[in-house]
Design a protein around this motif. Structure first.
Motif, short mmCIF file in Angstrom:
data_model
loop_
_atom_site.label_atom_id
_atom_site.label_comp_id
_atom_site.label_asym_id
_atom_site.label_seq_id
_atom_site.Cartn_x
_atom_site.Cartn_y
_atom_site.Cartn_z
N CYS A 93 -7.79 7.83 5.26
CA CYS A 93 -8.08 8.46 3.97
C CYS A 93 -8.25 7.45 2.82
CB CYS A 93 -7.00 9.47 3.58
SG CYS A 93 -6.83 10.86 4.74
N ASN A 94 -8.04 6.17 3.10
CA ASN A 94 -8.19 5.14 2.07
C ASN A 94 -9.28 4.17 2.51
OD1 ASN A 94 -5.48 5.27 0.11
ND2 ASN A 94 -5.18 6.08 2.16
N GLN A 106 -13.27 11.80 0.02
CA GLN A 106 -13.92 10.56 -0.36
C GLN A 106 -15.42 10.75 -0.23
OE1 GLN A 106 -12.41 8.11 -1.65
NE2 GLN A 106 -10.33 7.93 -0.82
N ASN A 152 -8.53 4.50 -3.41
CA ASN A 152 -7.27 5.22 -3.21
C ASN A 152 -7.15 6.39 -4.18
OD1 ASN A 152 -6.89 3.11 -1.48
ND2 ASN A 152 -5.10 2.27 -2.52
N SER A 155 0.84 -1.20 0.00
CA SER A 155 0.00 0.00 0.00
C SER A 155 0.87 1.25 0.00
CB SER A 155 -0.91 0.01 1.23
OG SER A 155 -1.65 -1.18 1.34
N THR A 170 -14.06 10.04 -5.75
CA THR A 170 -12.90 10.52 -4.99
C THR A 170 -12.38 11.78 -5.67
OG1 THR A 170 -12.30 8.28 -4.31
CG2 THR A 170 -10.56 9.94 -4.23
N TYR A 216 -0.22 4.30 1.07
CA TYR A 216 -0.49 4.84 2.39
C TYR A 216 -0.72 3.65 3.32
CZ TYR A 216 -1.12 9.20 -0.14
OH TYR A 216 -0.93 10.29 -0.95
N SER A 234 -9.53 12.27 1.25
CA SER A 234 -8.84 11.27 0.42
C SER A 234 -7.33 11.29 0.65
CB SER A 234 -9.16 11.48 -1.06
OG SER A 234 -8.83 12.78 -1.48
N GLU A 290 -3.91 5.84 -8.08
CA GLU A 290 -4.26 4.54 -8.65
C GLU A 290 -3.51 4.33 -9.95
OE1 GLU A 290 -8.50 2.75 -8.82
OE2 GLU A 290 -8.24 3.66 -10.79
N ASP A 332 -6.88 -2.14 -2.38
CA ASP A 332 -7.88 -1.44 -3.19
C ASP A 332 -8.51 -2.38 -4.21
OD1 ASP A 332 -5.44 -1.54 -4.57
OD2 ASP A 332 -5.85 0.30 -5.69
N ARG A 348 -16.14 -1.61 1.26
CA ARG A 348 -15.27 -0.51 1.66
C ARG A 348 -15.05 -0.56 3.17
NH1 ARG A 348 -15.20 -0.64 -3.12
NH2 ARG A 348 -15.20 1.11 -4.61
#
Length: 592
Positions: free
Chosen positions: A198-199, A393, A470, A19, A398, A21, A354, A473, A183, A192
């Motif tokens: 934020c993700n 988000q 995310n 990831s 996003t 983040y 986000s 991407e 993701d 989700r």
């Protein structure tokens, strides 16, 4: 390290899922080094410690690292790679340790091969050494609830997505595909979560075969609705760590075919399966499927960006009024970020930010990925450039938008630099190109006006954006990274347009919109390929106060005026109850 006979230990930034983040419990590199930028890699030997990061973070790292650390500025001439450095500083036949869960298959191979000239060896250390040092102070593993995403937002069922993946598996000739990107798992199953700030993702693995789908997750995290949705899609639930044992069993039972794994798969998963001979290493099919947005997702991007644009107008109107009318001299960069988040939180379908808002004034704006902190950040004034890069988000999309303002009197150079950045932004937006062209090819359009003045910026021009996922991407992007030349831009992809300029220690400039790749009508069609262009979905005024109109081409001036007509038409209806913001919008969208 001494107890385990390790001469060097590598501490990556990433978690077990690669990831960008990460959750607080995976912030090992930041804990051990003190540098908390999102990109970097630390190496600790028994005598020295070094940290590598890219141009976005040179200034930040130089401030945060203490004297124990050597800062290695990746990409600059004369700066060694981590492998070159290890080969230089370690005695022959040294052992370099790494947590196999945190290193990808290609990275592990490259590292092992690069260490051979000095007779070093790469050693898997299954117990993470940083975690041992961190001890009880290490944050706990996230156990946040996981919820289903309604098809009215996703536009496609999990069953239909699994069918696409199974067709890809069949075409690849493998017995299954292991999904490791968080993701990708969230997108595939229309779920989700909130395990990473934020993700909207959650910690899990997935294994898809031609006749089954297994989600490896702490089952207690699933809401009743999420569990029901998975059951309806015939998805089996198993414990998060169970995947390692299962891969070992599957590796022994599937003897005629191999398992498909993305190159970002960890060395630990390959080891669990039984070694590289049992894997077909190729880009995840989900990466491509996810990057091309369906009609529902694209409309969600449009709708969410209009609401987001209204919130940004409210914020900039409020800020300008506080600085110029009320003469407020106590608004910190964090105060500004918090106020902007509050405006966004009032909008329909808002979930959260986000990414951490980059609210930066003056010299802080030259730190490309600056994060203001309470107690240490600057006060926003009317005398310096103010750069605000922020996003949110929403259930239907996003957002990621950067605007640069000066609430006082900008210098001639600030206006020239801003205008040259704007020219690059406009040329990307106006671009029309044949099907098959990549973001690597068109990146030059964003830089030409800057290059002509001997200026440039040290980051990519654009990245893909997830749909309520995310903010960064892949696999595509616009930039000078050669990897971008491997992935053509395709209809339905989202990508940002964000050229900039940064004068170290003085100011920063960036102008960023989110765009969707669309078909473009052209009078001719050479080679029968068809053409593509962009539709911008961000609708926020671009400061005309900072524009040197004499530097604009007629088509660029026309673009700016038409853009502002569009912004006013779409955003003004949402500001009818906010007189201050509506007046600001009217002022900022006047033709030049």
């Amino acid at each position: 390290m001494k107890q385990r006979s390790i001469d060097a230990y590598i501490v990556p930034s990433e978690d077990a899922h690669q990831s960008e983040y990460i959750a607080a419990c995976d912030g090992r590199r930041a804990f051990i080094s003190g540098f908390n930028g999102s990109a970097g890699l630390a190496v600790v030997t028994l005598k020295e410690a070094a940290l590598w990061t890219d141009g976005r973070y040179f200034l930040q790292a130089s401030k945060q690292l203490d004297t124990n650390w050597i800062l290695q500025k990746s990409g600059l001439a004369g700066v060694p790679s981590k492998e070159e450095w290890l080969n230089k500083v370690l005695a022959p036949n040294s052992k370099v340790g790494i947590d196999p869960k945190l290193v990808t298959l290609p990275a592990a191979r490259t590292l092992a091969e690069s260490l051979k000239p000095a007779s070093h060896s790469l050693v898997s250390v299954t117990e993470n050494l940083v975690d041992l040092v961190w001890g009880s102070d290490r944050p706990g593993f996230p156990m946040n609830p996981v919820k289903p995403l309604d098809i009215k937002f996703s536009g496609k069922s999990a069953e239909a997505k699994l069918k696409d993946v199974r067709l890809a598996i069949e075409n690849k000739g493998t017995w299954g595909f292991v999904v490791t990107g968080l993701d990708e798992i969230a997108w595939l199953f229309n779920l989700r979560g909130n395990d990473i700030v934020c993700n909207p993702v959650f910690f899990a693995y997935a294994l898809v075969t031609l006749d089954s789908a297994i989600l490896y997750i702490h089952e207690s995290k699933l809401t009743k609705e999420a569990a029901a949705a998975l059951a309806a899609s015939s998805v089996e639930i198993r414990a998060y760590e169970q995947i390692f044992a299962d891969l070992g069993a599957f590796g022994k039972s599937y003897t005629e075919k191999k398992l498909w794994a993305d190159p970002r798969c960890s060395l630990a998963l390959q080891d669990a399966l039984g070694g590289p001979a049992l894997i077909v290493e190729a880009t995840s099919p989900v990466t491509k499927f996810k990057s091309i947005k369906n009609a529902t997702e694209i409309q969600g991007f449009r709708d969410s960006h209009v609401r987001d644009g209204a919130s940004l107008c409210q914020y900039f109107a409020w800020l300008e009024n506080e600085l110029l009318v009320k003469k407020n001299t106590s608004i910190s960069e964090v105060d500004g970020a918090d106020k902007l988040e509050w405006f966004r939180s009032q909008r329909e379908n808002f979930v959260g930010l986000s990414f951490d808002t980059i609210s930066s004034t003056g010299a802080n704006g030259s730190i490309i990925h600056y994060k203001p902190e309470h107690g240490t950040c600057k006060t926003i004034t009317a005398d310096e450039m103010y750069l605000c890069d922020s996003g949110a988000q929403y259930l239907d999309g996003t957002t990621d938008c950067t605007r640069t303002h000066h609430f006082g009197t900008p210098t001639a150079f600030e206006k020239e630099a801003y205008t040259r950045v704007l020219k690059g932004h406009i040329q990307i937006d106006l671009a029309v190109f044949p099907v098959g062209v990549t973001g690597y090819v068109i990146d030059v359009l964003a830089r030409t006006a800057l290059w002509r003045a001997g200026l440039d910026f040290r980051h990519g021009t654009g990245h893909g954006v997830g749909h309520y996922l995310n903010v960064h991407e892949g696999p595509h992007g616009i930039g000078m990274r050669i990897a971008y030349n491997d992935v053509p831009l395709e209809k339905g992809m989202t990508v940002t347009n964000e050229p900039g300029y940064y004068e170290d220690g003085k100011f920063g400039i960036r102008i960023e919109n989110v765009m969707v790749v669309k078909e473009a009508a052209t009078p001719y069609d050479f080679g029968g390929k068809g053409s593509l262009g962009f539709e911008h979905v961000t609708v926020v005024p671009i400061s005309t106060k900072l524009v040197d109109v004499d530097l604009l081409l007629p088509e660029e001036r026309e673009w700016l005026n038409k853009y502002h007509e569009e912004v006013y038409a779409k955003v003004s209806p949402l500001l009818k109850e906010d007189e201050l913001a509506l007046k600001w919008l009217e002022k900022e969208t006047r033709a030049i």
